[in-house]
Design a protein around this motif. Sequence first.
Motif, PDB file in Angstrom:
ATOM      1  N   THR B 466     -39.415  47.467  34.520  1.00  0.00           N
ATOM      2  CA  THR B 466     -39.551  46.396  33.536  1.00  0.00           C
ATOM      3  C   THR B 466     -40.788  45.571  33.913  1.00  0.00           C
ATOM      4  O   THR B 466     -41.678  46.076  34.604  1.00  0.00           O
ATOM      5  N   GLY B 467     -40.853  44.338  33.465  1.00  0.00           N
ATOM      6  CA  GLY B 467     -42.089  43.577  33.628  1.00  0.00           C
ATOM      7  C   GLY B 467     -43.043  43.919  32.490  1.00  0.00           C
ATOM      8  O   GLY B 467     -42.668  44.576  31.520  1.00  0.00           O
ATOM      9  N   TYR B 468     -44.268  43.459  32.631  1.00  0.00           N
ATOM     10  CA  TYR B 468     -45.238  43.596  31.547  1.00  0.00           C
ATOM     11  C   TYR B 468     -46.038  44.886  31.640  1.00  0.00           C
ATOM     12  O   TYR B 468     -46.293  45.389  32.736  1.00  0.00           O
ATOM     13  N   VAL B 469     -46.405  45.420  30.514  1.00  0.00           N
ATOM     14  CA  VAL B 469     -47.380  46.506  30.537  1.00  0.00           C
ATOM     15  C   VAL B 469     -48.757  45.918  30.805  1.00  0.00           C
ATOM     16  O   VAL B 469     -49.009  44.747  30.527  1.00  0.00           O
ATOM     17  N   GLN B 470     -49.636  46.745  31.362  1.00  0.00           N
ATOM     18  CA  GLN B 470     -51.019  46.326  31.488  1.00  0.00           C
ATOM     19  C   GLN B 470     -51.686  46.541  30.136  1.00  0.00           C
ATOM     20  O   GLN B 470     -51.525  47.598  29.525  1.00  0.00           O
ATOM     21  N   SER B 471     -52.379  45.547  29.668  1.00  0.00           N
ATOM     22  CA  SER B 471     -52.998  45.659  28.349  1.00  0.00           C
ATOM     23  C   SER B 471     -54.483  45.397  28.468  1.00  0.00           C
ATOM     24  O   SER B 471     -54.954  44.859  29.473  1.00  0.00           O
ATOM     25  N   THR B 472     -55.188  45.740  27.457  1.00  0.00           N
ATOM     26  CA  THR B 472     -56.639  45.537  27.489  1.00  0.00           C
ATOM     27  C   THR B 472     -57.148  45.176  26.098  1.00  0.00           C
ATOM     28  O   THR B 472     -56.454  45.375  25.102  1.00  0.00           O
ATOM     29  N   TYR B 473     -58.338  44.625  26.085  1.00  0.00           N
ATOM     30  CA  TYR B 473     -58.928  44.247  24.808  1.00  0.00           C
ATOM     31  C   TYR B 473     -59.236  45.510  24.002  1.00  0.00           C
ATOM     32  O   TYR B 473     -59.793  46.474  24.542  1.00  0.00           O
ATOM     33  N   ALA B 474     -58.888  45.482  22.724  1.00  0.00           N
ATOM     34  CA  ALA B 474     -58.938  46.701  21.922  1.00  0.00           C
ATOM     35  C   ALA B 474     -60.327  47.014  21.397  1.00  0.00           C
ATOM     36  O   ALA B 474     -60.596  46.924  20.195  1.00  0.00           O
ATOM     37  N   LEU B 475     -61.222  47.380  22.285  1.00  0.00           N
ATOM     38  CA  LEU B 475     -62.510  47.914  21.841  1.00  0.00           C
ATOM     39  C   LEU B 475     -62.255  49.159  20.995  1.00  0.00           C
ATOM     40  O   LEU B 475     -61.258  49.855  21.216  1.00  0.00           O
ATOM     41  N   TYR B 483     -51.516  52.357  21.649  1.00  0.00           N
ATOM     42  CA  TYR B 483     -51.214  51.680  20.399  1.00  0.00           C
ATOM     43  C   TYR B 483     -51.465  50.192  20.552  1.00  0.00           C
ATOM     44  O   TYR B 483     -51.303  49.638  21.640  1.00  0.00           O
ATOM     45  N   PRO B 484     -51.812  49.542  19.456  1.00  0.00           N
ATOM     46  CA  PRO B 484     -51.936  48.082  19.529  1.00  0.00           C
ATOM     47  C   PRO B 484     -50.555  47.459  19.733  1.00  0.00           C
ATOM     48  O   PRO B 484     -49.567  47.912  19.154  1.00  0.00           O
ATOM     49  N   ILE B 485     -50.486  46.462  20.582  1.00  0.00           N
ATOM     50  CA  ILE B 485     -49.239  45.726  20.733  1.00  0.00           C
ATOM     51  C   ILE B 485     -49.399  44.304  20.217  1.00  0.00           C
ATOM     52  O   ILE B 485     -48.461  43.523  20.217  1.00  0.00           O
ATOM     53  N   TYR B 486     -50.626  43.981  19.792  1.00  0.00           N
ATOM     54  CA  TYR B 486     -50.910  42.662  19.236  1.00  0.00           C
ATOM     55  C   TYR B 486     -52.307  42.758  18.624  1.00  0.00           C
ATOM     56  O   TYR B 486     -53.004  43.754  18.802  1.00  0.00           O
ATOM     57  N   ASN B 487     -52.702  41.716  17.896  1.00  0.00           N
ATOM     58  CA  ASN B 487     -54.061  41.694  17.363  1.00  0.00           C
ATOM     59  C   ASN B 487     -55.066  41.892  18.494  1.00  0.00           C
ATOM     60  O   ASN B 487     -55.059  41.128  19.457  1.00  0.00           O
ATOM     61  N   ASN B 488     -55.879  42.908  18.392  1.00  0.00           N
ATOM     62  CA  ASN B 488     -56.937  43.157  19.384  1.00  0.00           C
ATOM     63  C   ASN B 488     -56.458  43.464  20.791  1.00  0.00           C
ATOM     64  O   ASN B 488     -57.235  43.394  21.745  1.00  0.00           O
ATOM     65  N   THR B 656     -40.265  63.374  44.174  1.00  0.00           N
ATOM     66  CA  THR B 656     -41.113  62.616  43.248  1.00  0.00           C
ATOM     67  C   THR B 656     -40.399  62.427  41.924  1.00  0.00           C
ATOM     68  O   THR B 656     -39.879  63.389  41.348  1.00  0.00           O
ATOM     69  N   MET B 657     -40.372  61.195  41.456  1.00  0.00           N
ATOM     70  CA  MET B 657     -39.910  60.943  40.092  1.00  0.00           C
ATOM     71  C   MET B 657     -41.056  60.285  39.335  1.00  0.00           C
ATOM     72  O   MET B 657     -41.908  59.628  39.939  1.00  0.00           O
ATOM     73  N   GLY B 658     -41.048  60.448  38.053  1.00  0.00           N
ATOM     74  CA  GLY B 658     -42.123  59.845  37.290  1.00  0.00           C
ATOM     75  C   GLY B 658     -41.821  59.800  35.819  1.00  0.00           C
ATOM     76  O   GLY B 658     -40.830  60.365  35.349  1.00  0.00           O
ATOM     77  N   VAL B 659     -42.677  59.115  35.104  1.00  0.00           N
ATOM     78  CA  VAL B 659     -42.499  59.028  33.654  1.00  0.00           C
ATOM     79  C   VAL B 659     -43.853  58.769  33.011  1.00  0.00           C
ATOM     80  O   VAL B 659     -44.690  58.058  33.553  1.00  0.00           O
ATOM     81  N   MET B 660     -44.058  59.420  31.882  1.00  0.00           N
ATOM     82  CA  MET B 660     -45.238  59.145  31.074  1.00  0.00           C
ATOM     83  C   MET B 660     -44.909  57.947  30.191  1.00  0.00           C
ATOM     84  O   MET B 660     -43.880  57.938  29.514  1.00  0.00           O
ATOM     85  N   HIS B 661     -45.765  56.987  30.185  1.00  0.00           N
ATOM     86  CA  HIS B 661     -45.503  55.790  29.402  1.00  0.00           C
ATOM     87  C   HIS B 661     -46.606  55.603  28.363  1.00  0.00           C
ATOM     88  O   HIS B 661     -47.757  55.368  28.711  1.00  0.00           O
ATOM     89  N   ILE B 662     -46.230  55.769  27.121  1.00  0.00           N
ATOM     90  CA  ILE B 662     -47.126  55.439  26.009  1.00  0.00           C
ATOM     91  C   ILE B 662     -46.594  54.127  25.437  1.00  0.00           C
ATOM     92  O   ILE B 662     -45.585  54.116  24.736  1.00  0.00           O
ATOM     93  N   PRO B 663     -47.210  53.018  25.779  1.00  0.00           N
ATOM     94  CA  PRO B 663     -46.652  51.728  25.343  1.00  0.00           C
ATOM     95  C   PRO B 663     -46.663  51.583  23.819  1.00  0.00           C
ATOM     96  O   PRO B 663     -47.444  52.223  23.102  1.00  0.00           O
ATOM     97  N   HIS B 664     -45.774  50.733  23.346  1.00  0.00           N
ATOM     98  CA  HIS B 664     -45.586  50.496  21.922  1.00  0.00           C
ATOM     99  C   HIS B 664     -45.167  49.048  21.747  1.00  0.00           C
ATOM    100  O   HIS B 664     -44.971  48.342  22.754  1.00  0.00           O
ATOM    101  N   THR B 665     -45.048  48.630  20.527  1.00  0.00           N
ATOM    102  CA  THR B 665     -44.807  47.192  20.294  1.00  0.00           C
ATOM    103  C   THR B 665     -43.551  46.673  20.996  1.00  0.00           C
ATOM    104  O   THR B 665     -43.501  45.500  21.366  1.00  0.00           O
ATOM    105  N   GLU B 666     -42.556  47.547  21.192  1.00  0.00           N
ATOM    106  CA  GLU B 666     -41.329  47.076  21.836  1.00  0.00           C
ATOM    107  C   GLU B 666     -41.512  46.851  23.336  1.00  0.00           C
ATOM    108  O   GLU B 666     -40.583  46.399  24.009  1.00  0.00           O
TER     109      GLU B 666
END
Lengths: 740, 740
Positions: B466-475, B483-488, B656-666
Amino acid sequence: PVCQTGSPVIPRDFDSPRVFDGLTVQESRSVRDYLLKIKSLSLVPISKARPNNSYIYMIDLHMPLKDAVLRHLDVGYKQPERTAKVVLVRGDQTPPRVEEYLVGPLPNPSYQRKVTNPSYTTSTIPYAAKPGDSVDYKYLFKILEIASYHLYPVLYGSYRLSYHNCTKNVDCMEWWDIAPKGRGSDERKTWFWAFRDVEGFYLHPLGLEIQIDHISTDVADWKITKIVYNGQLFYDVEDLVNRYVSKGNAVYRMEYEPLGYKEHLYSSYTRRGKSEMPEPKQGPKLVEPDGRRFTVDGHHISYMHWDFNVRMRTSSGLVIYDIRFQNERIVYELSLQDAVVFYSGYGPAQGISNYYDTSWIMGAMNFELVPGVDCPETAVFLDVDHFVNANEPFTIRHAVCVFEDNGNLPLRRHFSSDFEGGYTYYAGLVDYNLVVRTIANIWNYDYIFDYIFHLNGAIETRVSATGYVQSTYALPREKKYGYPIYNNVVANLHQHLFHFKVDLDVNGMENSYSTLEISTEKVGVDWAKPKTKTQMIYNEKIMMDELEAGPGQQNNFDTPKYDVIINLSKTNKYDSRRAYRILNFGKSRFLLEDSDVTKAGRWAKYPISVTLYNDAEEMSTSIYAQNYPWEPVVDFEKFIQNNDSIYQRDIVAWVTMGVMHIPHTEDVPSTTTAGSQLRFFLLPFNYFTECPSVSSPNTVKITPRSGLSDVNVETYGTSFQSTCAQKEYGPTNFNGRTKT
Amino acid sequence: PVCQTGSPVIPRDFDSPRVFDGLTVQESRSVRDYLLKIKSLSLVPISKARPNNSYIYMIDLHMPLKDAVLRHLDVGYKQPERTAKVVLVRGDQTPPRVEEYLVGPLPNPSYQRKVTNPSYTTSTIPYAAKPGDSVDYKYLFKILEIASYHLYPVLYGSYRLSYHNCTKNVDCMEWWDIAPKGRGSDERKTWFWAFRDVEGFYLHPLGLEIQIDHISTDVADWKITKIVYNGQLFYDVEDLVNRYVSKGNAVYRMEYEPLGYKEHLYSSYTRRGKSEMPEPKQGPKLVEPDGRRFTVDGHHISYMHWDFNVRMRTSSGLVIYDIRFQNERIVYELSLQDAVVFYSGYGPAQGISNYYDTSWIMGAMNFELVPGVDCPETAVFLDVDHFVNANEPFTIRHAVCVFEDNGNLPLRRHFSSDFEGGYTYYAGLVDYNLVVRTIANIWNYDYIFDYIFHLNGAIETRVSATGYVQSTYALPREKKYGYPIYNNVVANLHQHLFHFKVDLDVNGMENSYSTLEISTEKVGVDWAKPKTKTQMIYNEKIMMDELEAGPGQQNNFDTPKYDVIINLSKTNKYDSRRAYRILNFGKSRFLLEDSDVTKAGRWAKYPISVTLYNDAEEMSTSIYAQNYPWEPVVDFEKFIQNNDSIYQRDIVAWVTMGVMHIPHTEDVPSTTTAGSQLRFFLLPFNYFTECPSVSSPNTVKITPRSGLSDVNVETYGTSFQSTCAQKEYGPTNFNGRTKT
Ligand SMILES: [Ca+2]
Ligand SMILES: [Ca+2]
Ligand SMILES: [Ca+2]
Ligand SMILES: [Ca+2]
Ligand SMILES: [Cu+2]
Ligand SMILES: [Cu+2]
């Protein structure tokens, strides 16, 4: 004080069943009475029927067309007429067969219509395909009784047991049948195997097995065709007995000590060994300090933003209809289709065992749940009604339980460190969730089915396997298929597979199936030219038709991907298309494609498949799978092979979960759920603007106040006080018997 | 009444630490004081150090050799001397480097010995490999302060924000760094990126990023080398500012409304939207009517048949030592090694982000847990001590919680139907289990690590993200990665991977690794000749060496198999060899083998690998992974490449455990745990004669009594009564600050 009850539980209104509600006792009785009066059907009550009679086998709700249901729910049309689907065994027809009728309108039927489901592979359901019923067993057991009487020297000599004239729990044995009934559609030969009659008899196989041929509808033709004793094949009882008692030792006898005779009963749940608690203490349990937080109105359940309806389908078990979140329908139907177990083995019974549990009428074997063990004492328990294999409808008390769990885990939380030994804020929310549970008990196994509704819009489907493993007498050639779990007892390798129908309707019915396939790319780095890097990338692939969706996705276990059901014409606030993701943690490689007996379970090939919605394709299996698996009446492959377009149509996803089970000593006395659970999730994927759990007043936010140990705690009006005790509702509230 | 407390909690005896206990505050202070007095090391307190000084970075327990520990525990030798391992930064050496020392005996050190772990790939740990520390940040932030001052026109013009001279929570911004520090071993260039300073700032990237070169130990050489603003690259601040303020519009400016300004703060946990509960009600929670059922004695924990010790390793987090069941050791060590996240991206910071969390000293970031949210209020909370990146040891209060859960699920149950509407018996046992929880918070993410001990001898390891995803400015060129999770704002594709060390000792140390590989066979049917059938079969394969065990098993995701750690010379009662099975439900395909930045995490290739035990191979990673990933100081491949025999030796499994994470608005405001959990199990496999849970007096057995609603309920002295209320211990008991 005792904690307050909280939200209400409103009993079902049997006089006004709603569109998703199962048949009431009154409705199924009205159908039975209506049909019994129709002379041309010449129906006999099942309790009096012989195989060459016609009789009612099952009466269950026939769902109206989805269109009609939605017009009723969404447009306000009146509720569609209620109709029953009836399975008639027609033993007096030529050839004998099974017929299906629609009878309506309920509760005052005025018509019956013989129907052939267009999804069936045949217009005539063969008699041999019907599930074993009380009519079969009545006559089969007569044959077994006589055989057992004659076998007395063998039974007593080998096991100190008998079938007749024995004392219960002391020196009795039991006969149980396995399936399918033979090795091809032309056969109807049932193997019965013998067990010591004790608690957990499943683990006391005696190495004595009898095959009865009962393909004829004339019971006079039924006969024992094979007997296997200690690995030796005989063709009739007399031969075995004669050779057994003869001095010449023509038979390798079993003469070992009776199983479980000198020691504790290893198959029993009786507590034994050194207790980890010299003073027995009860464990932690749930309390609802503010009372129940979900509402039960008949078979409609509301919890937080969730709303849905439950129905116990007599054949397969629980169906959940019209799952909505914040009033938007997300799933029209989520339901178990079948649970199968495919065994390996050498001995006749073990080696033929390949089970399709819907054909054993698994839905009517979701028996009463025990408060405090099967479900927490805070649960609400629901009764369900069936009409199957009996003259009368019957009620299974407390076949479903519904409870709120807290998971003892945060759903979301964050501690925002200031990297100087303090924090700027903390915030968290517990993963409260509502669990709807049923436990299907099919002879030895107990499958726990949980449908779990989380605050974040996720629906979790979880299967936990317990109950007894199937075991067999450890003939030398049996041992390569399994480990011994006791002296002379082996439990063999098998695969459990579960199939679920998931009719997602993502923001309407026009949906598509897309996969986000993850691979790598090597790219230049604009900020550090001429450096390059290798990184992952995902590509969306939209499946155009059913062959692309099922078979096309079948063999890429190795390609990481997201499977999403997407509405290509609806976007969220940030222009991403609204979707739900299917995340299957329970994939199990299906190796038995070449086996003819698995043909009725060919859905097992597909961890996920997607088909065009079709009212006729109500289920991926049928109650005819078990006894006619070689030419299945419902063949899931046919749903796919006509290769309908699934691009922006009403589509249905089908999910298979499974597990390879190599039993071991710790499966004694029974399989444990810790480590055996399978799950799949339906997860919002760009469906909401943000996680819908943000609305919960159970969020806790903490910020530091100036003093070193001071905090501001915001709980949005939610109390943490707990001064009441939960009302006790323990196992003594169990009854365990169905009500006619 | 308030429920009784139950089993005791005995505080740690800091005067007599036991063999697995972490360093006490007194011990680490004694080490510090001893080292500071050694003139030849010329150590400076870290708070006063400059990069060209020598200073103590970390002091942690150095575990004695396994042999010595076992001689102490099993043979009765006296406890091995306690020793500290110290990481010194030697900025004043030529070349500057990192050195590791052993200092002992504790608590009165009399020697220090410079050591090179033989498992390291180098005898000199490069300076550039050291973790970022307070010495770096002190000078880096001075540069950023000056730059921010000059950038004021850009900051205010673009965002209405500033770094200096701003009002907290109104118009401030923050700078945060990412890693690694460059694109090769020859670089030490850190990118910092700008965020709006609000709750959940992680989701407010500003599209402004600065790179500082600080490879020199002389801070006078440190300088800004690149600036990226709105996708445009500059080489110094002045150039950006000049072009930004010039009329010629030489820069594409950002001028949009500040993020989250007009609406609610989307990144916040603040409750919003229509509540699902007009009247906030608290949810269900645990109560212990008979009190606590586990004992805590310092950092030794006992629960039912279980016994084990916990220690918080400063670098990587919780280690569980000497896990025993019924007094038999099953696991010598179970511990997290590293948690990594490999991102895709375009922008400079996002595109370089590839994190190794042990290098961020994840162990010291298992912060205080909140009762009632992070752990149930019935939990026992443990404090832990660290000495890292500070002058003084510090204590994190309540960094570990331990609680008993009931899972609200039966561990085993069976309803034995009589197939006539009744039952012959019912029996069941709830899946009580003990959970040991820590939550590591590394900047944005919060990983919940649970070690769960079940009554059936199963150990479950569960990771919930849990916690926050790392996000970046949407160049524009960023958008293909997420995917966008917010404007820009876009959040990019990434993979989380977790590595665990599992040193099973199955009935002694001489173990082997075997797989039971499942395939099919076509065989004749002896009872129905000449019929044949296809069925499954399993074949045991015993791995002889490390290359067979790791690489040899790497690419068969498609072959169903059991992985078991087996003792070939010890059998159970039925002559099967005693074993524990490793069941990994969290496998994740590793696609980035060709990426140079993942070289320090090449363990990720192996869902399971097995190596010969080696005291030097204490961890599969090091704190040097993050900043020197291209030439890792610990390269897990080397553990395997010498290809030791693993046949009946002391072996270690790595999972080893792992997961692919494609973030989304949720994923807004933060990632939820429901659907994101990974688990692996250690399961007894022919280890016991029968499931050891049979000893539990919490078993319930019910048999019918003659009357229709009468039952006999056997509970072995366990009560179901619950008349007490649990003492409230909610979030107001949180403090959140470390104690020096
Ligand atoms: Ca179709
Ligand atoms: Ca649909
Ligand atoms: Ca070992
Ligand atoms: Ca090695
Ligand atoms: Cu099984
Ligand atoms: Cu992630």
